[in-house]
Design an enzyme around this catalytic site. Structure first.
Site, PDB file in Angstrom:
ATOM      1  N   GLY A   1       0.836  -1.209   0.000  1.00 31.95           N
ATOM      2  CA  GLY A   1       0.000   0.000   0.000  1.00 31.95           C
ATOM      3  C   GLY A   1       0.860   1.243   0.000  1.00 31.95           C
ATOM      4  O   GLY A   1       2.053   1.177  -0.301  1.00 31.95           O
ATOM      5  N   ASN A   2       0.276   2.376   0.327  1.00 29.54           N
ATOM      6  CA  ASN A   2       1.061   3.610   0.441  1.00 29.54           C
ATOM      7  C   ASN A   2       0.435   4.501   1.503  1.00 29.54           C
ATOM      8  O   ASN A   2      -0.612   4.172   2.068  1.00 29.54           O
ATOM      9  CB  ASN A   2       1.178   4.314  -0.919  1.00 29.54           C
ATOM     10  CG  ASN A   2      -0.176   4.721  -1.462  1.00 29.54           C
ATOM     11  OD1 ASN A   2      -0.860   5.549  -0.882  1.00 29.54           O
ATOM     12  ND2 ASN A   2      -0.571   4.117  -2.582  1.00 29.54           N
ATOM     13  N   HIS A   3       1.076   5.639   1.759  1.00 30.50           N
ATOM     14  CA  HIS A   3       0.671   6.478   2.897  1.00 30.50           C
ATOM     15  C   HIS A   3      -0.427   7.487   2.582  1.00 30.50           C
ATOM     16  O   HIS A   3      -0.700   8.367   3.383  1.00 30.50           O
ATOM     17  CB  HIS A   3       1.891   7.249   3.433  1.00 30.50           C
ATOM     18  CG  HIS A   3       2.869   6.366   4.130  1.00 30.50           C
ATOM     19  ND1 HIS A   3       2.540   5.636   5.252  1.00 30.50           N
ATOM     20  CD2 HIS A   3       4.164   6.077   3.864  1.00 30.50           C
ATOM     21  CE1 HIS A   3       3.588   4.947   5.645  1.00 30.50           C
ATOM     22  NE2 HIS A   3       4.593   5.189   4.809  1.00 30.50           N
ATOM     23  N   SER A   4      -1.057   7.394   1.427  1.00 29.23           N
ATOM     24  CA  SER A   4      -2.105   8.372   1.113  1.00 29.23           C
ATOM     25  C   SER A   4      -3.213   8.307   2.167  1.00 29.23           C
ATOM     26  O   SER A   4      -3.707   7.231   2.510  1.00 29.23           O
ATOM     27  CB  SER A   4      -2.694   8.075  -0.273  1.00 29.23           C
ATOM     28  OG  SER A   4      -3.876   8.815  -0.439  1.00 29.23           O
TER      29      SER A   4
ATOM     30  N   ALA B   1      -3.949   7.780  -4.934  1.00 40.09           N
ATOM     31  CA  ALA B   1      -2.569   7.309  -5.083  1.00 40.09           C
ATOM     32  C   ALA B   1      -2.649   5.828  -5.420  1.00 40.09           C
ATOM     33  O   ALA B   1      -2.610   4.958  -4.538  1.00 40.09           O
ATOM     34  CB  ALA B   1      -1.807   7.539  -3.785  1.00 40.09           C
TER      35      ALA B   1
END
Ligand code: C5P
Length: 403
Positions: free
Chosen positions: A212-215, A280
């Site tokens: 995943g990512n930090h969005s 994102a």
């Protein structure tokens, strides 16, 4: 959420039997999230008590220029009251009060407040059928209409006199409905359908893990809120996020992976006027998803990744009448990269945020953006809250739509 949320509504009550319905009206306004104050003509207190109205509105009720119950005789400032209001709703409006409003008579606090108010004024007449039809009443309607005041038409039915005809005050639900629709009709994005993507995507490795990512999703949610407040019907397709939004004009469609997001977005794109892709989205995902939790074995572990579909690009390829907006989060050569994406993805507008700028990008509550239009106009903005950036973006889109 109602468009009346956080609006200051001043309810004016005059001496008609329909005043008993004003209590329901206060409740409906409060339920819609509005702040309500009540101003009454002295005679209307014969029909409903100020205590009922102050209890429901949680505010003092004004019916005289001077508060007689107070030994210090406080002046009820009708000018302040008029300026406080975002909307002034007079319901019921009697023939007497309407005639006075039409002619600038100012012999009670309701009328003085009416003359002081700068906001939109709505009035819901209530009277017997012959009074309603009288030339003098019609003349009041015409004059008030010419002042820009808005008539909420009376209904037809049994009247307090026992006669049946036109003159019943509109039902409280219908009054609220009328006002909400009228406000929406005046908004610049009324009738537009806007598709927004927000948040990260999660790409599964196995049943318990993902990439995943930090969005945080905050920017996309603020855009959805800003668009809805301008009257748009919003579909917000969002990856996993803690953001919350309750708005009657926003439908939230939660998704998890880039593929889910692609499918959900394409479901709605055909009927969309404006698409703003702010999510994102993962660029790569695991090529194979293990059915069982992957066990730890060796000291190193390799994953084979494959490209996800570029949702924004796919929309640019099939674009017909849609206005298409993308985001670009860049770390170097920002303007060039953003311009490249604008062209490659067939966009009308791209929003550039550079990770070199403090306070821009993921996670936080601020952003610093530059808009680049399809005709290469570059509009730089200062560091602002994401809510402000969302408003700027909607104004930019409206400007380009009207160009
Ligand atoms: O090319 P890049 O990923 O930087 O483009 C960013 C823009 O493209 C954003 O608007 C993002 O929401 C969108 N995007 C997308 N699908 C992807 C990757 C990015 O819609 N798979």
């Amino acid at each position: 959420m109602s468009i009346l949320k956080d609006k200051n509504i001043l309810l004016g009550i005059t001496a008609g039997i329909a005043a008993y319905k004003s209590a329901s009206l206060v409740r409906l306004f409060i339920k819609a999230g509005a702040n309500v104050k009540v101003v009454m003509t002295p005679a209307s207190k014969e029909f409903i008590t100020p205590l009922t109205l102050s209890t429901l509105s949680k505010n003092p009720v004004y019916s005289a220029f001077v508060d007689e119950a107070d030994d210090n005789q406080v002046w009820n400032n009708h000018v302040e009251l008029g300026l406080w209001a975002n909307l002034f709703v007079i319901a019921p409006a009697t023939a007497n009060t309407m005639a006075k409003m039409a002619n600038g008579v100012c012999d009670n606090i309701l009328l003085a407040t009416y003359l002081s108010a700068k906001c939109d004024v709505y009035f819901a007449p209530a009277m017997d059928l012959d009074m309603y039809k009288h030339e003098s009443t019609k003349a009041s309607f015409e004059k008030l209409n010419a002042f820009g005041n808005k008539l909420i038409p009376a209904g037809t039915g049994e009247l307090a006199s026992g006669l049946v005809g036109e003159g019943r005050m509109a039902e409280p639900e219908d009054i609220v409905d009328f006002i909400e629709k009228d406000i929406l009709n005046q908004l610049p994005l009324n009738g537009k359908r806007i598709l927004i993507t927000a948040g990260p995507t999660y790409e599964a490795l196995d049943p318990v893990r993902f990439i995943g990512n930090h969005s945080s999703g905050k920017m996309g949610f603020e855009i959805a809120n800003a668009a809805a407040n301008l009257g748009a019907e919003v579909i917000l397709v969002t990856g996993p996020t803690h953001q919350k939004l309750r708005h009657s004009m926003v439908a939230i469609k939660p998704v998890v992976s880039a593929d889910d997001m692609y499918n959900e977005v394409h479901k709605h794109y055909g009927t969309t006027d404006i698409a703003i892709l702010c999510a994102a989205v993962a660029d790569y995902r695991p090529k194979n998803i293990a059915n069982q939790k992957i066990k730890k074995k060796d000291s190193t572990f390799s994953l084979e990744l494959e490209k996800t579909k570029d949702i924004l690009k796919s929309l640019g390829e099939i674009k017909s009448t849609q206005f298409l907006v993308g985001f670009a989060l860049e770390t170097n050569n920002e303007l060039e990269h953003a311009k490249g994406k604008l062209k490659a993805k067939n966009l009308d507008l791209i929003v550039l945020n550079s990770l070199q700028d403090k306070g821009a990008g993921f996670g936080g509550s601020t952003n610093k953006v530059t808009f680049i239009t399809h005709s290469n106009a570059i509009i730089e903005h200062k560091l602002k809250s994401k809510a402000e950036v969302a408003k700027d973006l909607m104004q930019q889109i409206i400007k380009q739509l009207h160009a």
